[in-house]
Design a protein around this motif. Sequence first.
Motif, short mmCIF file in Angstrom:
data_model
loop_
_atom_site.label_atom_id
_atom_site.label_comp_id
_atom_site.label_asym_id
_atom_site.label_seq_id
_atom_site.Cartn_x
_atom_site.Cartn_y
_atom_site.Cartn_z
N LEU A 20 -6.52 2.94 -15.25
CA LEU A 20 -6.45 3.49 -13.90
C LEU A 20 -5.17 4.29 -13.69
CD1 LEU A 20 -7.80 0.48 -11.78
CD2 LEU A 20 -9.06 2.47 -12.66
N CYS A 21 -5.23 5.24 -12.80
CA CYS A 21 -4.08 6.06 -12.44
C CYS A 21 -3.02 5.20 -11.74
CB CYS A 21 -4.54 7.18 -11.51
SG CYS A 21 -3.19 8.14 -10.81
N PRO A 22 -1.76 5.26 -12.18
CA PRO A 22 -0.73 4.45 -11.53
C PRO A 22 -0.35 4.94 -10.13
CG PRO A 22 0.25 5.82 -13.24
CD PRO A 22 -1.25 6.03 -13.31
N ILE A 23 -0.76 6.16 -9.79
CA ILE A 23 -0.44 6.71 -8.48
C ILE A 23 -1.52 6.37 -7.45
CG2 ILE A 23 0.06 8.85 -7.16
CD1 ILE A 23 2.17 8.45 -9.26
N CYS A 24 -2.77 6.74 -7.77
CA CYS A 24 -3.85 6.57 -6.78
C CYS A 24 -4.90 5.56 -7.21
CB CYS A 24 -4.49 7.93 -6.48
SG CYS A 24 -5.58 8.50 -7.81
N PHE A 25 -4.73 4.96 -8.40
CA PHE A 25 -5.67 3.98 -8.94
C PHE A 25 -7.06 4.56 -9.20
CE2 PHE A 25 -2.50 1.64 -6.39
CZ PHE A 25 -1.88 0.96 -7.42
N ARG A 59 -5.34 11.52 -18.02
CA ARG A 59 -5.27 12.36 -16.83
C ARG A 59 -6.20 11.80 -15.76
NH1 ARG A 59 -5.00 18.63 -17.68
NH2 ARG A 59 -2.85 17.99 -18.12
N CYS A 60 -5.70 11.77 -14.55
CA CYS A 60 -6.47 11.22 -13.43
C CYS A 60 -7.53 12.23 -12.98
CB CYS A 60 -5.54 10.88 -12.28
SG CYS A 60 -6.39 10.20 -10.85
N LYS A 61 -8.77 11.74 -12.80
CA LYS A 61 -9.87 12.60 -12.33
C LYS A 61 -9.70 12.93 -10.86
CE LYS A 61 -13.38 10.80 -15.49
NZ LYS A 61 -14.56 9.93 -15.63
N ASN A 62 -8.94 12.10 -10.17
CA ASN A 62 -8.80 12.25 -8.73
C ASN A 62 -7.62 13.14 -8.35
OD1 ASN A 62 -9.49 11.58 -6.03
ND2 ASN A 62 -7.84 10.07 -6.01
N CYS A 63 -6.43 12.83 -8.88
CA CYS A 63 -5.22 13.56 -8.45
C CYS A 63 -4.59 14.39 -9.57
CB CYS A 63 -4.20 12.59 -7.86
SG CYS A 63 -3.38 11.54 -9.09
N ASN A 64 -5.19 14.37 -10.77
CA ASN A 64 -4.71 15.16 -11.91
C ASN A 64 -3.39 14.70 -12.51
OD1 ASN A 64 -6.61 16.95 -12.75
ND2 ASN A 64 -5.97 18.62 -11.41
ZN LIG Z 1 -4.50 9.64 -9.55
#
Ligand SMILES: [Zn+2]
Length: 120
Positions: A20-25, A59-64
């Motif tokens: 998971l993305c550490p910024i937005c999960f 790479r995050c699919k949500n926030c890149n």
């Molecule tokens: Zn993210």
Amino acid sequence: MPSDGEPAVFPVQAAPQCILCPICFGKTYRHDKTLRRFRHSYAWHIGTLWIELEVRRQRCKNCNYTFTYDYDLGLVRSSTLAYRLQIVDHCHGRAISDVAREFGLPYTTVERWFYTYAPK
Ligand SMILES: [Zn+2]
């Protein structure tokens, strides 16, 4: 068994997992990967034990957001956290220069690890 000064390298493969993305999960995908070696432990008569594993850039699919995923191994440069703590343990009651020589590490590296981890 290693011979002729070849390093003892143990290939490690991580089980598939959802990172998971550490910024937005949000969900992430593998953007890049590099096969790298890290000092992980030390054994008498063998020397440094290395692990070799695929370090992933996700790479995050949500926030890149793009980040390196280190499997919670505390990967810094070419060592794992477990290795750094093991070296610091050897410094108790001994000169840092002795420990550096014994493990074949630069003095400044062992010194940095000591002052980072010994207080804890
Ligand atoms: Zn993210």
